[in-house]
Write a protein that holds these residues in place. Structure first.
Motif, PDB file in Angstrom:
ATOM      1  N   VAL A 102       0.855  -1.182   0.000  1.00 55.13           N
ATOM      2  CA  VAL A 102       0.000   0.000   0.000  1.00 55.13           C
ATOM      3  C   VAL A 102       0.895   1.237   0.000  1.00 55.13           C
ATOM      4  CG1 VAL A 102      -1.819   1.266   1.198  1.00 55.13           C
ATOM      5  CG2 VAL A 102      -1.771  -1.236   1.297  1.00 55.13           C
ATOM      6  N   PRO A 103       1.082   1.893  -1.142  1.00 56.88           N
ATOM      7  CA  PRO A 103       1.862   3.132  -1.153  1.00 56.88           C
ATOM      8  C   PRO A 103       1.129   4.234  -0.380  1.00 56.88           C
ATOM      9  CG  PRO A 103       1.672   2.198  -3.365  1.00 56.88           C
ATOM     10  CD  PRO A 103       0.683   1.491  -2.496  1.00 56.88           C
ATOM     11  N   GLN A 104       1.893   5.003   0.378  1.00 60.39           N
ATOM     12  CA  GLN A 104       1.350   6.140   1.106  1.00 60.39           C
ATOM     13  C   GLN A 104       2.061   7.406   0.659  1.00 60.39           C
ATOM     14  OE1 GLN A 104      -1.121   6.099   3.341  1.00 60.39           O
ATOM     15  NE2 GLN A 104      -1.320   3.978   4.004  1.00 60.39           N
ATOM     16  N   GLN A 105       1.462   8.531   0.938  1.00 61.90           N
ATOM     17  CA  GLN A 105       2.018   9.809   0.487  1.00 61.90           C
ATOM     18  C   GLN A 105       3.189  10.257   1.338  1.00 61.90           C
ATOM     19  OE1 GLN A 105       2.042  11.153  -2.323  1.00 61.90           O
ATOM     20  NE2 GLN A 105       0.141  12.299  -2.553  1.00 61.90           N
ATOM     21  N   ASP A 106       3.255   9.847   2.621  1.00 63.11           N
ATOM     22  CA  ASP A 106       4.309  10.335   3.497  1.00 63.11           C
ATOM     23  C   ASP A 106       4.645   9.300   4.557  1.00 63.11           C
ATOM     24  OD1 ASP A 106       2.851  11.169   6.244  1.00 63.11           O
ATOM     25  OD2 ASP A 106       1.547  11.504   4.532  1.00 63.11           O
ATOM     26  N   ALA A 107       5.873   9.419   5.078  1.00 61.80           N
ATOM     27  CA  ALA A 107       6.387   8.448   6.036  1.00 61.80           C
ATOM     28  C   ALA A 107       5.665   8.506   7.375  1.00 61.80           C
ATOM     29  CB  ALA A 107       7.885   8.680   6.248  1.00 61.80           C
ATOM     30  N   ALA A 108       5.272   9.704   7.817  1.00 62.19           N
ATOM     31  CA  ALA A 108       4.604   9.814   9.115  1.00 62.19           C
ATOM     32  C   ALA A 108       3.323   9.006   9.151  1.00 62.19           C
ATOM     33  CB  ALA A 108       4.303  11.289   9.423  1.00 62.19           C
ATOM     34  N   THR A 109       2.573   9.023   8.067  1.00 61.85           N
ATOM     35  CA  THR A 109       1.348   8.231   8.007  1.00 61.85           C
ATOM     36  C   THR A 109       1.646   6.745   8.121  1.00 61.85           C
ATOM     37  OG1 THR A 109       0.221   9.911   6.680  1.00 61.85           O
ATOM     38  CG2 THR A 109      -0.655   7.676   6.574  1.00 61.85           C
ATOM     39  N   VAL A 110       2.671   6.282   7.423  1.00 61.40           N
ATOM     40  CA  VAL A 110       3.063   4.871   7.493  1.00 61.40           C
ATOM     41  C   VAL A 110       3.368   4.468   8.926  1.00 61.40           C
ATOM     42  CG1 VAL A 110       4.881   3.227   6.863  1.00 61.40           C
ATOM     43  CG2 VAL A 110       3.895   4.726   5.123  1.00 61.40           C
ATOM     44  N   LEU A 111       4.196   5.256   9.602  1.00 59.74           N
ATOM     45  CA  LEU A 111       4.656   4.887  10.941  1.00 59.74           C
ATOM     46  C   LEU A 111       3.550   4.987  11.986  1.00 59.74           C
ATOM     47  CD1 LEU A 111       8.126   6.676  10.874  1.00 59.74           C
ATOM     48  CD2 LEU A 111       7.646   4.251  10.483  1.00 59.74           C
ATOM     49  N   TRP A 112       2.768   6.065  11.945  1.00 56.74           N
ATOM     50  CA  TRP A 112       1.729   6.255  12.961  1.00 56.74           C
ATOM     51  C   TRP A 112       0.586   5.263  12.801  1.00 56.74           C
ATOM     52  CZ3 TRP A 112       1.670   8.391  17.496  1.00 56.74           C
ATOM     53  CH2 TRP A 112       2.549   9.435  17.805  1.00 56.74           C
ATOM     54  N   HIS A 113       0.217   4.931  11.582  1.00 58.52           N
ATOM     55  CA  HIS A 113      -0.903   4.010  11.393  1.00 58.52           C
ATOM     56  C   HIS A 113      -0.604   2.630  11.978  1.00 58.52           C
ATOM     57  CE1 HIS A 113      -3.719   6.013   8.266  1.00 58.52           C
ATOM     58  NE2 HIS A 113      -3.241   6.895   9.120  1.00 58.52           N
ATOM     59  N   LYS A 114       0.665   2.266  12.032  1.00 57.23           N
ATOM     60  CA  LYS A 114       1.011   1.014  12.697  1.00 57.23           C
ATOM     61  C   LYS A 114       1.145   1.211  14.207  1.00 57.23           C
ATOM     62  CE  LYS A 114       4.219  -2.826  12.916  1.00 57.23           C
ATOM     63  NZ  LYS A 114       5.403  -3.508  12.350  1.00 57.23           N
TER      64      LYS A 114
END
Length: 331
Positions: free
Chosen positions: A186-198
């Motif tokens: 799942v590509p995301q627009q930014d790294a913060a979203t990737v890290l926080w969603h987990k």
């Protein structure tokens, strides 16, 4: 593509085996003791995916360039693990699959803009050097370019909003490789979203299971800790929101309510096994620090962190740093 995996634990072995079976060249960067016991093939044990073996060579130190360097060690071992990557081994892309919030800065200092920040959902546990038990049918990686100065987004990338430029091209190529290997991406627009969603899911689970010294079922049988678990999840969402990352708190609570009681975390397993240092500080300190910066009250997270810390101090067995190597929703 040529892939090197720094950290041949459960996640690294699972990813490496899947990519190897899809025709990619895999190099495992292992500690000397593990390499001496590595049989030369990754053995995957899985009732859901079927037992199989996959080709992967092993080295003590990565000397040659690769297309992708996967970093799958745990946060406390990151600095030492990076010493096993020679300066001349310049990967086109560096993909960390670590828990926490602070590791991208460490890797950015070393590799610059070649980093694609990732998070993985999988249940995989290393049972011996080169052997992994893959307990889940699913495996999904979220990826985003490392753009620390860009404002966080709110969801997956779709259509023309996909990242552009060299980082976007590398992300697209890697997403295709993962999909071909049977791993969702799942590509995301930014790294913060990737890290926080987990992290909003992992942090409450990890602290609560460690504090009660048992899986999620044990947490639910303790009304006080069960209440703290849910409140800690809400607090984590509030800190994420203060960091401009939107998380659906209602959906998160539904997930916590419906996870099976057997759900456990690698923090709890590591603390019980005497692994030192554990991931406790890497998971909690960045969140507590950001909560203070934004003046977001997080009493439930703080109380669970104290309970987990007390449990860690009471654990009798102390072992050298190693890992139970299980990551994802239960890591």
């Amino acid at each position: 593509m040529r892939h090197a995996i720094l950290g041949a634990g459960g996640v690294g072995l699972a990813v490496g085996a899947a990519l190897s079976r899809a025709g990619h060249e895999i190099t495992l960067v292992m500690r000397e003791a593990s390499r001496a016991r590595y049989p030369g093939l990754i053995a995957v044990r899985s009732r859901l995916r079927g037992d199989h073996r996959a080709a992967a060579r092993a080295v003590d130190r990565l000397e040659e360039p690769v297309d992708v360097l996967w970093v799958t060690v745990k946060a406390p071992a990151l600095e030492a693990a990076l010493e096993r990557v020679a300066p001349g081994a310049a990967p086109d892309s560096v993909v960390p699959l670590l828990n926490g919030l602070d590791h991208p800065a460490v890797l950015r200092a070393r590799f610059g803009n070649r980093q694609l920040v990732g998070a993985i959902r999988v249940e995989a546990e290393r049972t011996a050097p080169g052997e992994v038990t893959w307990n889940s049918l699913f495996a999904e990686v979220s990826l985003a370019p490392d753009t620390p100065d860009s404002p966080p987004g709110t969801g997956p990338v779709t259509g023309p909003a996909a990242p552009e430029g060299p980082a976007g091209a590398r992300l697209t190529l890697l997403a295709e490789a993962l999909t071909d290997a049977g791993i969702g991406c799942v590509p995301q627009q930014d790294a913060a979203t990737v890290l926080w969603h987990k992290l909003v899911l992992l942090l409450p689970l990890a602290l609560a299971t460690t504090a009660v010294d048992g899986p999620l079922g044990a947490v639910r049988r303790d009304p006080g800790t069960a209440a703290l678990l849910r409140e800690a999840a809400r607090e984590a969402c509030a800190v994420a929101a203060a960091e401009s990352v939107a998380v659906d708190a209602r959906r998160l609570l539904h997930t916590l309510d419906t996870l099976p009681g057997r759900t456990d975390t690698s923090l709890h397993r590591d603390v019980t096994a005497g692994v030192r240092p554990s991931e406790l500080a890497a998971l909690t300190e960045p969140v507590l620090r950001r909560a203070r910066d934004h003046r977001v009250p997080v009493p439930a997270i703080a109380e669970l962190a104290r309970g987990a810390g007390d449990r860690e101090r009471r654990a009798a067995v102390v072992a050298p740093h190693r890992s139970t190597d299980s990551k994802g929703e239960t890591s």
